[in-house]
Scaffold this motif. Structure first.
Motif, PDB file in Angstrom:
ATOM      1  N   ALA A 191       0.750   3.669  -1.720  1.00  0.00           N
ATOM      2  CA  ALA A 191      -0.284   4.365  -2.101  1.00  0.00           C
ATOM      3  C   ALA A 191      -0.921   3.559  -3.697  1.00  0.00           C
ATOM      4  CB  ALA A 191      -0.387   5.728  -2.510  1.00  0.00           C
ATOM      5  N   THR A 192      -1.907   3.647  -4.177  1.00  0.00           N
ATOM      6  CA  THR A 192      -2.362   3.471  -5.483  1.00  0.00           C
ATOM      7  C   THR A 192      -2.514   4.924  -6.494  1.00  0.00           C
ATOM      8  OG1 THR A 192      -4.521   3.082  -5.022  1.00  0.00           O
ATOM      9  CG2 THR A 192      -3.140   1.175  -5.332  1.00  0.00           C
ATOM     10  N   THR A 247      -4.649   6.633  -0.619  1.00  0.00           N
ATOM     11  CA  THR A 247      -4.187   5.898   0.287  1.00  0.00           C
ATOM     12  C   THR A 247      -5.607   5.412   1.168  1.00  0.00           C
ATOM     13  OG1 THR A 247      -4.473   7.702   1.941  1.00  0.00           O
ATOM     14  CG2 THR A 247      -2.548   7.611   0.555  1.00  0.00           C
ATOM     15  N   GLN A 248      -5.329   4.569   2.145  1.00  0.00           N
ATOM     16  CA  GLN A 248      -6.317   4.107   2.760  1.00  0.00           C
ATOM     17  C   GLN A 248      -7.478   5.068   3.224  1.00  0.00           C
ATOM     18  OE1 GLN A 248      -5.379   1.425   6.187  1.00  0.00           O
ATOM     19  NE2 GLN A 248      -7.460   0.685   6.481  1.00  0.00           N
ATOM     20  N   LYS A 267     -13.738   7.944   6.715  1.00  0.00           N
ATOM     21  CA  LYS A 267     -13.436   7.362   8.116  1.00  0.00           C
ATOM     22  C   LYS A 267     -13.204   5.854   8.100  1.00  0.00           C
ATOM     23  CE  LYS A 267     -16.114  10.818  10.423  1.00  0.00           C
ATOM     24  NZ  LYS A 267     -17.604  11.119  11.308  1.00  0.00           N
ATOM     25  N   HIS A 268     -13.579   5.004   6.956  1.00  0.00           N
ATOM     26  CA  HIS A 268     -13.513   3.843   6.989  1.00  0.00           C
ATOM     27  C   HIS A 268     -12.721   3.094   6.095  1.00  0.00           C
ATOM     28  CE1 HIS A 268     -16.835   3.934   9.930  1.00  0.00           C
ATOM     29  NE2 HIS A 268     -17.622   4.619   9.075  1.00  0.00           N
ATOM     30  N   GLY A 269     -12.373   3.950   5.268  1.00  0.00           N
ATOM     31  CA  GLY A 269     -11.182   3.594   4.289  1.00  0.00           C
ATOM     32  C   GLY A 269     -11.684   3.518   2.621  1.00  0.00           C
ATOM     33  N   SER A 273     -12.443  -6.679   5.185  1.00  0.00           N
ATOM     34  CA  SER A 273     -10.807  -6.465   5.420  1.00  0.00           C
ATOM     35  C   SER A 273     -10.388  -6.345   4.016  1.00  0.00           C
ATOM     36  CB  SER A 273     -10.194  -7.443   6.328  1.00  0.00           C
ATOM     37  OG  SER A 273     -10.463  -8.579   5.640  1.00  0.00           O
ATOM     38  N   GLY A 274      -9.090  -5.677   4.133  1.00  0.00           N
ATOM     39  CA  GLY A 274      -8.388  -5.477   2.741  1.00  0.00           C
ATOM     40  C   GLY A 274      -9.096  -4.262   1.828  1.00  0.00           C
ATOM     41  N   LYS A 275      -8.666  -4.157   0.920  1.00  0.00           N
ATOM     42  CA  LYS A 275      -9.162  -3.256  -0.087  1.00  0.00           C
ATOM     43  C   LYS A 275     -10.245  -3.622  -1.181  1.00  0.00           C
ATOM     44  CE  LYS A 275      -5.543   0.120  -0.189  1.00  0.00           C
ATOM     45  NZ  LYS A 275      -4.602   1.292  -1.113  1.00  0.00           N
TER      46      LYS A 275
END
Length: 289
Positions: free
Chosen positions: A84-85, A97-98, A118-120, A168-170
């Motif tokens: 986590a960040t 978290t995501q 739901k999607h991050g 994709s990714g953060k």
């Protein structure tokens, strides 16, 4: 090395696969405690009281006070092995978290589930007592009174016409002067946008063709430039007339994790597998002969 900051006293703090280190200008001192699982630590922050916080991939969060590393809380049940960040805001540890955001009271250690996506979520960005968070289709903020609210719709499509995920990714937020930018890997390339919350604007920004396919691990704002930490070195861009223009590349081929500039204007560049570089002058370069 995974992370680096300079604290309010001028000490350099480093997160590495061998633990948390402090550099005082002469020696590197390692901090640990018997409760810590494994060696590696990743995030590092300084709170309003001058305490240094860090975390690890097993869900433990630590703070250093009076030269002793204390375990604050263990969130292994909540995080389930996800790295986590986090941010320290007022009297709370806020963990991202995501899919979820947790808020932990620093006095009572009460854990609250603040929000669910739901999607991050993307990585948090803190500026002027506000923490900004990127959602899949919006930008949210944790305000001065610790309220969570959506502040801007990005209107980015989650999926293409074939139903495949566009990103994709953060996602990341970064700032250059008074302007805010949004970075996300979309449709197999890095996409950059400029946004203004008060004007409700969100616009694509030209440039960055050289790093379209690069894995960007950190964005460092340096006056009128942005320095991108990638797996192939540092890429430097200048923002001119609403577009980013490529200037130079440093440490070509190095896997760069983060960049900071200390109070003496030295640049500290951490890498995943090549140690630390300290540049007292950015014009010092190596030329092949």
């Amino acid at each position: 090395f995974y992370n680096i900051i300079e604290d309010s006293n001028g000490f350099i703090w480093l997160c590495a696969d061998k633990g948390l280190f402090r550099y005082d200008g002469k020696i590197f001192k390692n901090y640990s405690n018997p409760e810590k699982r494994g060696l590696s630590v990743f995030g590092v922050k300084e709170d309003q009281y001058g305490r240094i916080w860090s975390n690890n991939i097993t869900g433990q969060f630590f703070y250093l006070e009076n030269n002793v590393l204390h375990t604050f809380i263990d969130l292994k049940v909540q995080l389930k092995g996800e790295l986590a960040t986090f941010e320290i805001k007022d009297n709370f540890l806020i963990v991202f978290t995501q899919r979820r955001i947790y808020r932990v009271n620093l006095d009572t250690k009460k854990i609250e589930n603040v929000n669910l996506s739901k999607h991050g979520f993307g990585n948090p960005f803190s500026f002027n007592s506000t923490v900004y968070i990127v959602n899949s289709d919006s930008i949210s903020a944790i305000t001065k009174n610790n309220k969570f609210q959506n502040i801007l719709e990005t209107k980015l499509k989650l999926r293409d016409e074939n139903g495949r995920t566009n990103s994709s990714g953060k996602a990341e937020i970064f700032r250059l002067g008074t302007q805010f930018f949004y970075l996300q890997f979309r449709q197999e390339r890095n996409a950059f946008f400029k946004f203004n919350v008060s004007q409700k604007s969100f616009d694509y920004v030209d440039g960055f063709e050289e790093v379209a396919k690069e894995r960007i691990q950190h964005v460092f704002e340096n006056e009128d430039e942005v320095w991108l930490s990638t797996t192939s070195g540092v890429w430097i861009y200048k923002y001119i007339k609403d577009q980013f223009l490529f200037q130079k590349q440093l440490l070509k081929g190095r896997d760069i994790s983060k960049i900071v500039k200390d109070k003496d204007d030295n640049y500290w560049i951490t890498t995943i597998n090549s140690g630390i570089y300290v540049l007292p002058n950015i014009y010092i370069e190596t030329y092949p002969i």
